[in-house]
Scaffold this motif. Structure first.
Motif, PDB file in Angstrom:
ATOM      1  N   GLN A  35       0.837  -1.174   0.000  1.00 46.57           N
ATOM      2  CA  GLN A  35       0.000   0.000   0.000  1.00 46.57           C
ATOM      3  C   GLN A  35       0.888   1.245   0.000  1.00 46.57           C
ATOM      4  O   GLN A  35       1.916   1.270   0.686  1.00 46.57           O
ATOM      5  CB  GLN A  35      -0.760  -0.086   1.320  1.00 46.57           C
ATOM      6  N   GLN A  36       0.507   2.232  -0.816  1.00 46.98           N
ATOM      7  CA  GLN A  36       1.172   3.531  -0.720  1.00 46.98           C
ATOM      8  C   GLN A  36       0.060   4.562  -0.560  1.00 46.98           C
ATOM      9  O   GLN A  36      -0.622   4.888  -1.530  1.00 46.98           O
ATOM     10  CB  GLN A  36       2.012   3.802  -1.966  1.00 46.98           C
ATOM     11  N   GLY A  37      -0.156   5.034   0.662  1.00 50.14           N
ATOM     12  CA  GLY A  37      -1.337   5.855   0.932  1.00 50.14           C
ATOM     13  C   GLY A  37      -2.566   5.010   0.661  1.00 50.14           C
ATOM     14  O   GLY A  37      -2.666   3.872   1.117  1.00 50.14           O
ATOM     15  N   SER A  38      -3.474   5.542  -0.149  1.00 52.57           N
ATOM     16  CA  SER A  38      -4.680   4.770  -0.447  1.00 52.57           C
ATOM     17  C   SER A  38      -4.502   3.903  -1.697  1.00 52.57           C
ATOM     18  O   SER A  38      -5.411   3.198  -2.112  1.00 52.57           O
ATOM     19  CB  SER A  38      -5.870   5.721  -0.646  1.00 52.57           C
ATOM     20  N   PHE A  39      -3.311   3.964  -2.288  1.00 56.12           N
ATOM     21  CA  PHE A  39      -3.085   3.227  -3.546  1.00 56.12           C
ATOM     22  C   PHE A  39      -2.469   1.860  -3.250  1.00 56.12           C
ATOM     23  O   PHE A  39      -1.505   1.740  -2.493  1.00 56.12           O
ATOM     24  CB  PHE A  39      -2.138   4.041  -4.442  1.00 56.12           C
ATOM     25  N   LYS A  40      -3.054   0.826  -3.891  1.00 57.31           N
ATOM     26  CA  LYS A  40      -2.527  -0.529  -3.680  1.00 57.31           C
ATOM     27  C   LYS A  40      -1.831  -0.989  -4.950  1.00 57.31           C
ATOM     28  O   LYS A  40      -2.423  -0.969  -6.029  1.00 57.31           O
ATOM     29  CB  LYS A  40      -3.700  -1.467  -3.362  1.00 57.31           C
ATOM     30  N   PRO A  48      -3.139   3.678 -18.034  1.00 60.50           N
ATOM     31  CA  PRO A  48      -3.711   4.997 -17.779  1.00 60.50           C
ATOM     32  C   PRO A  48      -3.044   5.712 -16.615  1.00 60.50           C
ATOM     33  O   PRO A  48      -2.397   5.092 -15.773  1.00 60.50           O
ATOM     34  CB  PRO A  48      -5.182   4.684 -17.452  1.00 60.50           C
ATOM     35  N   SER A  49      -3.250   7.021 -16.585  1.00 63.68           N
ATOM     36  CA  SER A  49      -2.677   7.847 -15.524  1.00 63.68           C
ATOM     37  C   SER A  49      -3.115   7.309 -14.164  1.00 63.68           C
ATOM     38  O   SER A  49      -4.275   6.979 -13.961  1.00 63.68           O
ATOM     39  CB  SER A  49      -3.184   9.277 -15.743  1.00 63.68           C
ATOM     40  N   GLY A  50      -2.166   7.197 -13.259  1.00 62.40           N
ATOM     41  CA  GLY A  50      -2.478   6.768 -11.895  1.00 62.40           C
ATOM     42  C   GLY A  50      -2.502   5.257 -11.706  1.00 62.40           C
ATOM     43  O   GLY A  50      -2.813   4.780 -10.618  1.00 62.40           O
ATOM     44  N   CYS A  51      -2.149   4.480 -12.740  1.00 62.31           N
ATOM     45  CA  CYS A  51      -2.226   3.010 -12.599  1.00 62.31           C
ATOM     46  C   CYS A  51      -1.005   2.452 -11.859  1.00 62.31           C
ATOM     47  O   CYS A  51      -0.984   1.280 -11.491  1.00 62.31           O
ATOM     48  CB  CYS A  51      -2.397   2.320 -13.946  1.00 62.31           C
ATOM     49  N   GLY A  52       0.031   3.273 -11.656  1.00 60.75           N
ATOM     50  CA  GLY A  52       1.152   2.822 -10.826  1.00 60.75           C
ATOM     51  C   GLY A  52       2.471   2.639 -11.555  1.00 60.75           C
ATOM     52  O   GLY A  52       3.402   2.068 -10.998  1.00 60.75           O
ATOM     53  N   LYS A  53       2.597   3.174 -12.758  1.00 58.18           N
ATOM     54  CA  LYS A  53       3.825   2.967 -13.551  1.00 58.18           C
ATOM     55  C   LYS A  53       5.058   3.559 -12.838  1.00 58.18           C
ATOM     56  O   LYS A  53       6.074   2.888 -12.684  1.00 58.18           O
ATOM     57  CB  LYS A  53       3.671   3.608 -14.937  1.00 58.18           C
ATOM     58  N   THR A  54       4.915   4.820 -12.418  1.00 59.20           N
ATOM     59  CA  THR A  54       6.048   5.472 -11.752  1.00 59.20           C
ATOM     60  C   THR A  54       6.360   4.770 -10.434  1.00 59.20           C
ATOM     61  O   THR A  54       7.533   4.610 -10.073  1.00 59.20           O
ATOM     62  CB  THR A  54       5.722   6.961 -11.509  1.00 59.20           C
ATOM     63  N   THR A  55       5.336   4.339  -9.733  1.00 55.32           N
ATOM     64  CA  THR A  55       5.572   3.640  -8.460  1.00 55.32           C
ATOM     65  C   THR A  55       6.392   2.369  -8.702  1.00 55.32           C
ATOM     66  O   THR A  55       7.290   2.053  -7.929  1.00 55.32           O
ATOM     67  CB  THR A  55       4.219   3.324  -7.778  1.00 55.32           C
ATOM     68  N   VAL A  56       6.113   1.660  -9.797  1.00 59.92           N
ATOM     69  CA  VAL A  56       6.901   0.460 -10.106  1.00 59.92           C
ATOM     70  C   VAL A  56       8.363   0.844 -10.320  1.00 59.92           C
ATOM     71  O   VAL A  56       9.271   0.221  -9.764  1.00 59.92           O
ATOM     72  CB  VAL A  56       6.339  -0.282 -11.347  1.00 59.92           C
ATOM     73  N   SER A  98       5.670   5.240 -20.301  1.00 58.75           N
ATOM     74  CA  SER A  98       5.104   6.238 -21.211  1.00 58.75           C
ATOM     75  C   SER A  98       3.609   6.042 -21.291  1.00 58.75           C
ATOM     76  O   SER A  98       3.115   4.937 -21.096  1.00 58.75           O
ATOM     77  CB  SER A  98       5.708   6.071 -22.600  1.00 58.75           C
ATOM     78  N   HIS A  99       2.856   7.147 -21.562  1.00 57.58           N
ATOM     79  CA  HIS A  99       1.480   6.876 -21.952  1.00 57.58           C
ATOM     80  C   HIS A  99       1.230   7.275 -23.402  1.00 57.58           C
ATOM     81  O   HIS A  99       0.104   7.479 -23.799  1.00 57.58           O
ATOM     82  CB  HIS A  99       0.407   7.379 -20.978  1.00 57.58           C
ATOM     83  N   ASP A 100       2.303   7.310 -24.175  1.00 57.96           N
ATOM     84  CA  ASP A 100       2.179   7.589 -25.608  1.00 57.96           C
ATOM     85  C   ASP A 100       2.411   6.290 -26.372  1.00 57.96           C
ATOM     86  O   ASP A 100       3.532   5.784 -26.443  1.00 57.96           O
ATOM     87  CB  ASP A 100       3.227   8.647 -25.980  1.00 57.96           C
TER      88      ASP A 100
HETATM   89  N1  LIG Z   1       3.966   8.904  -1.982  1.00 60.26           N
HETATM   90  C1  LIG Z   1       2.710   8.583  -2.250  1.00 60.26           C
HETATM   91  N2  LIG Z   1       1.799   8.437  -1.259  1.00 60.26           N
HETATM   92  C2  LIG Z   1       0.527   8.121  -1.515  1.00 60.26           C
HETATM   93  N3  LIG Z   1       0.043   7.882  -2.745  1.00 60.26           N
HETATM   94  C3  LIG Z   1       0.887   7.998  -3.771  1.00 60.26           C
HETATM   95  C4  LIG Z   1       2.257   8.360  -3.586  1.00 60.26           C
HETATM   96  N4  LIG Z   1       2.848   8.386  -4.816  1.00 60.26           N
HETATM   97  C5  LIG Z   1       1.886   8.081  -5.711  1.00 60.26           C
HETATM   98  N5  LIG Z   1       0.720   7.847  -5.102  1.00 60.26           N
HETATM   99  C6  LIG Z   1      -0.548   7.459  -5.744  1.00 60.26           C
HETATM  100  O1  LIG Z   1      -0.324   6.209  -6.333  1.00 60.26           O
HETATM  101  C7  LIG Z   1      -1.044   6.105  -7.560  1.00 60.26           C
HETATM  102  C8  LIG Z   1      -0.104   5.692  -8.687  1.00 60.26           C
HETATM  103  O2  LIG Z   1       0.784   6.745  -8.982  1.00 60.26           O
HETATM  104  P1  LIG Z   1       1.876   6.638 -10.117  1.00 60.26           P
HETATM  105  O3  LIG Z   1       2.570   7.962 -10.173  1.00 60.26           O
HETATM  106  O4  LIG Z   1       2.685   5.438  -9.891  1.00 60.26           O
HETATM  107  O5  LIG Z   1       0.975   6.416 -11.409  1.00 60.26           O
HETATM  108  P2  LIG Z   1       1.364   6.523 -12.948  1.00 60.26           P
HETATM  109  O6  LIG Z   1       0.752   5.359 -13.614  1.00 60.26           O
HETATM  110  O7  LIG Z   1       2.839   6.692 -13.081  1.00 60.26           O
HETATM  111  O8  LIG Z   1       0.611   7.839 -13.357  1.00 60.26           O
HETATM  112  P3  LIG Z   1       0.949   8.980 -14.446  1.00 60.26           P
HETATM  113  O9  LIG Z   1       0.872   8.325 -15.791  1.00 60.26           O
HETATM  114  O10 LIG Z   1      -0.125   9.993 -14.235  1.00 60.26           O
HETATM  115  O11 LIG Z   1       2.329   9.493 -14.119  1.00 60.26           O
HETATM  116  C9  LIG Z   1      -1.715   7.434  -7.785  1.00 60.26           C
HETATM  117  O12 LIG Z   1      -3.061   7.317  -7.380  1.00 60.26           O
HETATM  118  C10 LIG Z   1      -0.953   8.374  -6.885  1.00 60.26           C
HETATM  119  O13 LIG Z   1      -1.789   9.423  -6.447  1.00 60.26           O
END
Ligand SMILES: Nc1ncnc2c1ncn2[C@@H]1O[C@H](COP(=O)(O)OP(=O)(O)OP(=O)(O)O)[C@@H](O)[C@H]1O
Length: 362
Positions: free
Chosen positions: A9-14, A32-40, A191-193
């Motif tokens: 879990q990262q905040g409310s994101f799983k 799509p935006s917010g699916c977690g790519k950057t988190t990975v 990327s999302h392109d």
């Molecule tokens: N440090 C954090 N604490 C809590 N939630 C977070 C944190 N970082 C990211 N999130 C949430 O985790 C989710 C995934 O974010 P992430 O940036 O990985 O998505 P993404 O697919 O890379 O999006 P984008 O294409 O818009 O960059 C989002 O809902 C974001 O708000």
């Protein structure tokens, strides 16, 4: 091979992902935006540690159970959306900083040569400039060079082109294509392109809601009608082919692809070189027999593999090149009326007429 598994879990994101990426080529994370790519990417870099995780890079364990190699000990290069160059240093000094970092990182082998990187990215003319006097594309080239010179075992790129305008993107894409060919470092590319991904990626990890929806070779995923990729505007297949010959009289190149041969306009490269081709689904029509008296140059036998309706009026058809259907996948978009009239079904061998073949990667 890169084996990754992260959940927590990262905040409310799983996030709950598991994937394997080859040690060569570009693996794109798309979704799509917010699916977690950057988190990975941040998990791979060691910037984020979730409740559970495992990461093995070419046999070296970076994370497993209690073992967690900290970020500064991981041999990674990280390129962000905005090139974060040191403003007080010249281009040359920024590049040399990358090299110094390599000496500190554990496991960093000196395999990437300074001069090769400078040549590959055409950075030499920028050497003595302060970074404040670079264009967006130039900054990004320097940032990529700096990341490479840190001798990474893995290059992480997070939307490296998204801060650039269209011209800036077009300027930098050929450099990324060349990197891909010249260096054997695996790249994880967010990327999302989809256009960028069609050009650069070999493997695709399609993400959705913090999970992996599908993963595999790009050509397979782009042509899978059960995936949402085919519902994007202008869905297309990509095929990697080998240039066989060029006929200067007609201005046509012959390219062998798995399961067939295509003619493509232009002198697209020397004999024996590989090129990626892009064929839009709406440029592929189907018939039972080879059509006579047509101006369409490319007509190939194909096997119907899968079909999926798009709305009420269109069908997306996945084809496999060759009579026996053992070749590369190809996507076709036809009207439901034609589909019903001709009585096609999966397993049929038919003929695909291809109206246009574009070069996707030089
Ligand atoms: N440090 C954090 N604490 C809590 N939630 C977070 C944190 N970082 C990211 N999130 C949430 O985790 C989710 C995934 O974010 P992430 O940036 O990985 O998505 P993404 O697919 O890379 O999006 P984008 O294409 O818009 O960059 C989002 O809902 C974001 O708000």
């Amino acid at each position: 091979m890169i084996e990754a598994q992260f959940s927590g879990q990262q905040g409310s994101f799983k996030l709950d992902v598991e994937f394997a990426a080859p040690s060569q080529g570009v693996t794109a994370l798309f979704g799509p935006s917010g699916c977690g790519k950057t988190t990975v990417l941040r998990c791979v870099a060691g910037l984020v540690r979730l409740a559970q995780g495992k990461l093995v890079v070419d046999g070296e364990v970076w994370q497993e159970g209690r073992r967690f190699v900290p970020v500064h000990r991981r041999a990674i290069g990280y390129v962000f959306q905005e090139a974060s160059l040191f403003p007080h240093l010249s281009v040359r000094d920024n590049l040399e900083f990358g090299q110094k970092r390599a000496k500190r990182a554990k496991g960093g082998k000196q395999t990437i040569n300074f001069d090769d990187v400078v040549e590959l990215l055409a950075i030499a003319p920028l050497f003595d400039r302060p970074t404040s006097r670079l264009s967006g594309g130039e900054r990004q080239r320097v940032a990529i060079g700096r990341a490479l010179l840190s001798q990474p075992r893995l290059l992480l790129m997070d939307e490296p082109l998204s801060a650039l305008d269209r011209m800036g993107r077009e300027e930098i894409l050929p450099y990324l294509e060349q990197l891909h060919r010249a260096l054997s470092i695996p790249v994880l590319y967010v990327s999302h392109d989809i256009g960028e991904i069609e050009r650069l990626a070999d493997t695709l990890i399609l993400m959705r809601h913090g999970g992996v929806r599908a993963a595999g070779p790009i050509a397979e995923l782009l042509s899978d009608p059960s995936l949402p990729l085919v519902r994007m505007p202008e869905p297309a297949s990509v095929l990697d082919g080998t240039v066989m010959e060029y006929d200067p009289g007609y201005g046509l190149a012959t390219v062998d692809v798995p399961g067939g041969t295509l003619l493509i306009a232009g002198d697209i490269g020397p004999t024996g070189s590989t090129r990626r081709l892009r064929i839009e689904a709406s440029d592929v029509s189907l018939s039972r027999e080879v059509l006579k008296d047509t101006t369409i140059l490319n007509a190939l036998p194909v096997r119907i593999d899968m079909v999926q309706p798009i709305g009420d009026t269109q069908m997306t058809v996945r084809l496999k090149l060759g009579e026996d259907g053992n070749g590369a996948p190809l996507l076709s978009r036809v009207s439901r009326l034609s589909w019903d009239r001709l009585g096609f079904k999966p397993g049929d061998t038919v003929v695909a007429q291809i109206k246009a073949v574009a070069l996707a990667r030089t």
